[in-house]
Design a protein around this motif. Structure first.
Motif, short mmCIF file in Angstrom:
data_model
loop_
_atom_site.label_atom_id
_atom_site.label_comp_id
_atom_site.label_asym_id
_atom_site.label_seq_id
_atom_site.Cartn_x
_atom_site.Cartn_y
_atom_site.Cartn_z
N PRO A 246 0.82 -1.22 0.00
CA PRO A 246 0.00 0.00 0.00
C PRO A 246 0.85 1.27 0.00
N SER A 247 2.01 1.20 0.70
CA SER A 247 2.87 2.38 0.73
C SER A 247 3.40 2.70 -0.68
N LEU A 248 3.84 1.64 -1.35
CA LEU A 248 4.32 1.85 -2.72
C LEU A 248 3.20 2.36 -3.63
N TYR A 249 2.01 1.86 -3.40
CA TYR A 249 0.86 2.29 -4.20
C TYR A 249 0.58 3.77 -3.97
N LEU A 250 0.62 4.18 -2.69
CA LEU A 250 0.36 5.59 -2.39
C LEU A 250 1.50 6.48 -2.91
N LEU A 251 2.73 5.98 -2.84
CA LEU A 251 3.86 6.78 -3.33
C LEU A 251 3.82 6.97 -4.84
N SER A 252 3.11 6.09 -5.53
CA SER A 252 3.03 6.23 -6.99
C SER A 252 2.23 7.47 -7.41
N GLY A 253 1.59 8.11 -6.45
CA GLY A 253 0.83 9.32 -6.77
C GLY A 253 1.69 10.55 -6.95
N PHE A 254 2.94 10.50 -6.56
CA PHE A 254 3.83 11.65 -6.77
C PHE A 254 4.22 11.74 -8.25
N TYR A 255 4.29 12.96 -8.75
CA TYR A 255 4.72 13.17 -10.15
C TYR A 255 5.35 14.56 -10.25
N SER A 256 6.15 14.75 -11.27
CA SER A 256 6.84 16.03 -11.48
C SER A 256 6.43 16.61 -12.83
N VAL A 257 6.44 17.94 -12.89
CA VAL A 257 6.10 18.68 -14.12
C VAL A 257 7.31 19.51 -14.52
N GLY A 258 7.75 19.39 -15.77
CA GLY A 258 8.91 20.12 -16.25
C GLY A 258 8.65 21.61 -16.41
N GLN A 259 9.73 22.36 -16.63
CA GLN A 259 9.63 23.82 -16.72
C GLN A 259 8.80 24.25 -17.92
N GLU A 260 8.85 23.54 -19.02
CA GLU A 260 8.10 23.92 -20.21
C GLU A 260 6.76 23.17 -20.31
N GLN A 261 6.36 22.52 -19.21
CA GLN A 261 5.15 21.72 -19.25
C GLN A 261 4.07 22.28 -18.33
N ARG A 262 2.85 21.89 -18.62
CA ARG A 262 1.72 22.08 -17.72
C ARG A 262 1.01 20.72 -17.66
N ALA A 263 0.50 20.38 -16.48
CA ALA A 263 -0.12 19.06 -16.30
C ALA A 263 -1.62 19.19 -16.13
N ILE A 264 -2.32 18.17 -16.60
CA ILE A 264 -3.78 18.09 -16.47
C ILE A 264 -4.10 16.85 -15.64
N VAL A 265 -4.84 17.04 -14.56
CA VAL A 265 -5.22 15.93 -13.68
C VAL A 265 -6.68 15.59 -13.94
#
Length: 296
Positions: A27-46
């Motif tokens: 479960p810890s690994l599953y919850l940690l999979s929610g982290f993500y990074s966005v680059g300087q030239e990017q915008r993210a859509i959730v």
């Protein structure tokens, strides 16, 4: 001891370890999979179950609910994108390789549409293929504008108007369709007559250039001749004025001499008449060549 017995032995021996692994680590690994990074030239859509919950996630580290509850789509929004359109290479059946102008001539057109993603959420959600839709809009507006203008204006003074019209028209459609893009520029890569009739257009352009050259030369010759004529006119005018002044002064002098002579004649008629006679003889004799011949 068989392999199955080995597995049973290990499972009984490490039962607590496996239980701990399943209850805590997984479960810890599953919850940690929610982290993500966005680059300087990017915008993210959730998106949450397909619904957009955040459409402008800025650069940096972020967290969202792990899959399958939420997912992240990253879009390069600050970089400049481009779409190349060359009508001579288009494969669509309804698009002719040479566009027809408003006066019935043909032109060869190729251009490039440069744009950036201004609203990632709208860009992601408006169409499955936003670039394809954007290209079709650009093709449609180009065909319309070329068909509404004559070939001479398109090939000479109308290139800038052409670019501005296409840019504004595409931008208007993107607002209406909510594509979430901003048109930065339109670059005309090729706008010329087809090769089959290009020589004729070149001859027309050469003739137009020669016409302007002759007009400028004629204007220069006209200016030179006008300057010469003005100079001659001023010279003649000054000479006439000088001649008229000299005649006037001579007439005034003759008048004054006549009055003086008249006064002298009134005072002494005989003496004045004799003096005039002598003066006249002197003037006449000065102009006459005398020859003295000795008589035998």
């Amino acid at each position: 001891m068989s392999l199955l017995d080995d597995f049973r032995f290990i499972s009984r021996k490490y039962k607590k370890f496996f239980v701990t692994l399943l209850v805590i680590v997984v479960p810890s690994l599953y919850l940690l999979s929610g982290f993500y990074s966005v680059g300087q030239e990017q915008r993210a859509i959730v998106t949450q179950m397909g619904k957009i919950v955040e459409d402008k996630v800025m650069p940096g580290m972020h967290y969202r609910l792990p899959w399958p509850f939420e997912s992240v789509q990253k879009i390069s929004s600050t970089s400049l994108r481009s779409i190349a359109i060359d009508f001579s290479e288009e494969t669509e059946k309804y698009i002719q390789p040479e566009l027809t102008t408003g006066d019935g001539d043909l032109v060869n057109v190729a251009l490039e549409v440069q744009y950036s993603v201004s609203e990632p959420g709208a860009y992601y959600n408006a169409s499955l293929q936003p670039e394809v839709l954007l290209k079709k809009i650009a093709i449609s507006e180009t065909i319309y504008y070329v068909g509404s203008n004559d070939v001479e204006s398109l090939l000479t003074t109308g290139r800038t108007r052409f670019q501005n019209y296409i840019k504004n028209a595409i931008q208007t459609h993107t607002y209406r369709f909510q594509l979430g893009v901003r048109i930065t520029s339109i670059q005309i890569k090729r706008l010329e007559p087809p090769p089959s009739i290009k020589k004729g257009f070149d001859n027309v352009a050469t003739a137009r250039s020669e016409k302007q050259k002759f007009i400028q030369e004629a204007k220069g010759e006209r200016s030179t001749r006008l300057a010469q004529a003005r100079s001659e006119a001023n010279k003649t005018k000054l000479e006439a004025q000088a001649y008229a002044k000299s005649l006037t002064e001579k007439a005034l002098g003759d008048h004054e001499r006549f009055l003086a002579l008249l006064e002298a004649y009134k005072a002494s008629p005989s003496l004045t008449a004799q003096r005039q006679y002598v003066n006249t003889l002197e003037e006449v004799l000065n102009e006459v060549q005398l020859s003295v011949i000795k008589a035998d």
